[in-house]
Design a protein around this motif. Structure first.
Motif, short mmCIF file in Angstrom:
data_model
loop_
_atom_site.label_atom_id
_atom_site.label_comp_id
_atom_site.label_asym_id
_atom_site.label_seq_id
_atom_site.Cartn_x
_atom_site.Cartn_y
_atom_site.Cartn_z
N ILE A 161 0.84 -1.19 0.00
CA ILE A 161 0.00 0.00 0.00
C ILE A 161 0.88 1.25 0.00
N ASP A 162 0.56 2.18 -0.89
CA ASP A 162 1.21 3.49 -0.97
C ASP A 162 0.20 4.54 -0.50
N ARG B 53 7.62 11.26 7.38
CA ARG B 53 8.08 10.42 8.49
C ARG B 53 6.90 9.80 9.23
N TRP B 54 5.83 10.56 9.38
CA TRP B 54 4.61 10.07 10.04
C TRP B 54 4.06 8.87 9.28
N LEU B 55 4.02 8.99 7.96
CA LEU B 55 3.51 7.90 7.14
C LEU B 55 4.43 6.69 7.19
N GLN B 56 5.73 6.92 7.20
CA GLN B 56 6.67 5.80 7.29
C GLN B 56 6.46 5.01 8.57
N GLU B 57 6.14 5.70 9.64
CA GLU B 57 5.92 5.04 10.93
C GLU B 57 4.70 4.13 10.92
N THR B 58 3.78 4.33 10.00
CA THR B 58 2.60 3.45 9.91
C THR B 58 2.94 2.10 9.28
N GLY B 59 4.11 1.99 8.67
CA GLY B 59 4.49 0.76 7.99
C GLY B 59 4.15 0.75 6.52
N VAL B 60 3.75 1.92 5.96
CA VAL B 60 3.37 2.02 4.57
C VAL B 60 4.53 1.63 3.66
N GLY C 34 13.17 6.23 3.91
CA GLY C 34 13.77 5.27 3.01
C GLY C 34 12.75 4.61 2.11
N LEU C 35 11.60 5.26 1.92
CA LEU C 35 10.49 4.67 1.18
C LEU C 35 10.58 4.92 -0.33
N PRO C 36 10.04 4.03 -1.13
CA PRO C 36 9.85 4.33 -2.55
C PRO C 36 8.90 5.51 -2.72
N GLY D 76 -3.36 -6.51 -9.63
CA GLY D 76 -2.19 -5.84 -9.07
C GLY D 76 -1.97 -6.26 -7.63
N ASP D 77 -0.72 -6.16 -7.17
CA ASP D 77 -0.40 -6.50 -5.79
C ASP D 77 0.02 -5.27 -4.98
N ARG D 78 -0.40 -4.12 -5.45
CA ARG D 78 -0.03 -2.85 -4.83
C ARG D 78 -1.15 -1.86 -5.09
N ALA D 79 -1.49 -1.03 -4.11
CA ALA D 79 -2.56 -0.05 -4.28
C ALA D 79 -2.17 1.28 -3.69
N CYS D 80 -2.48 2.35 -4.42
CA CYS D 80 -2.32 3.72 -3.93
C CYS D 80 -3.67 4.16 -3.37
#
Length: 338
Positions: A3-4, A19-26, A50-52, A309-313
């Motif tokens: 999930i993006d 950074r807030w979003l990264q902390e959610t595990g996205v 360090g996210l895509p 697809g195996d990924r969703a925005c």
């Protein structure tokens, strides 16, 4: 399922939000070309996490392929190979009256822009002169002092958004993947979108090349009745806005709801936008978007895009959720893999 999530804040809050979003595990971050530049926030996000990262989407028609290639190359470098360039066409009114650019044969122009951008990026990586001579632009002059250094990760992928059969076929023929528009139904995807993409890939002789489908999803998420009511108001409003647009009528027509589009468009013309959501009942909403608890939304997303697809925005229009709720959705999406 990966999930993006969107960086949906003003530019001065980008680092904090990323950074807030990264902390959610996205799994990744994306930007949408709305009130702010679509590229600059990603430059900040690459340094903060360090996210895509990806543009979803940058509007292609007002921009030169060279401008797009420079932005894509530099974000690929800043991110350490974690960038994807997502391009879209927008509609005529925006291109002519907001961007002040030319709206002429948009399908052909999009195909050329994607193809030329990919050729420039490939030429830079291979340290050679590009050899693009198209109908709308020519790129065959690149002295060494204007050629960026190759990266260890190769050129970033160039994806393209589209809905109609001609645009999606063009994506299949020219791009590395298709960004599936958020106003869509599973029936439309299976009966219209996938066959058009396959046709485009077949005509271009690209059926053996990798190609990615990236769904985009409107979601109303809540763990309490109050959260869900608030979330649903924003999501339903966006569904109504999309449904008023002629470009999306084919999705409604396939479900026997084609007459809804001109009714909503009339409300827009008359400035009665506050009345639009009343026409988007639960059946219409559920055709396009998802709602419910994080676990319910994840299951609905997984079912809608199974085998595609195996990924969703995922978008939360008009909503600002607490971190625990977003993390619960991310965790539920990851749980779909098992």
């Amino acid at each position: 399922m990966r999930i993006d999530l969107q960086i949906d804040v003003t530019i001065e809050h980008t680092v904090e939000r990323a950074r807030w979003l990264q902390e959610t595990g996205v799994d990744g971050l994306f930007t949408f070309e709305g009130r702010h530049d679509v590229f600059l926030p990603l430059a900040l996000a690459t340094q903060a996490t360090g996210l895509p990262v990806m543009t979803n989407v940058a509007i292609a028609l007002p921009r030169s392929p060279l401008h797009l290639a420079h932005a894509a190359h530099d974000l690929q470098v800043l991110s350490g190979g974690r960038f994807a360039l997502g391009l879209g066409s927008q509609v005529r009114t925006h291109i002519e009256r907001r961007y002040g650019a030319v709206w002429d044969r948009p399908v052909a122009r999009m195909g050329e822009t994607v193809g030329a951008t990919r050729e420039i990026l490939a030429a830079w990586h291979e340290q050679r002169r590009p050899t693009w001579q198209g109908e709308f632009s020519r790129h065959d002059f690149m002295p060494p002092m204007f050629c960026p250094e190759p990266t260890p990760w190769g050129p970033p992928p160039v994806l393209m958004g589209g809905l109609g059969p001609k645009m999606t076929a063009t994506a299949g023929a020219t791009a590395d993947g298709l960004l599936l528009m958020p106003f869509n139904s599973r029936e439309h995807l299976l009966e219209r979108t996938l066959p058009a993409v396959h046709d485009g890939r077949e005509r271009a002789g690209r059926t053996d090349e990798p190609f990615e489908f990236v769904p985009q999803v409107i979601a109303a998420v809540g763990e309490t009745d109050e959260e869900l009511t608030t979330s649903l108001a924003g999501a339903r409003s966006l569904v109504a806005f999309y449904a008023s647009t002629p470009a999306y009528r084919s999705v409604l027509e396939l479900a026997g709801l084609g007459e809804l589009q001109p009714r909503l468009a009339e409300l827009v013309r008359e400035g009665r936008t506050d009345e639009m959501t009343a026409l988007v009942d639960d059946d219409v909403y559920d055709l396009i978007a998802v709602r419910g608890t994080p676990e319910e939304c994840a299951k609905l997303i997984g079912a809608k895009f199974a085998g595609i697809g195996d990924r969703a925005c995922v978008y939360f229009p008009g909503q600002r959720h607490r971190q625990e709720l977003v993390a619960a959705l991310v965790g539920a999406m990851h749980g779909l893999d098992s």
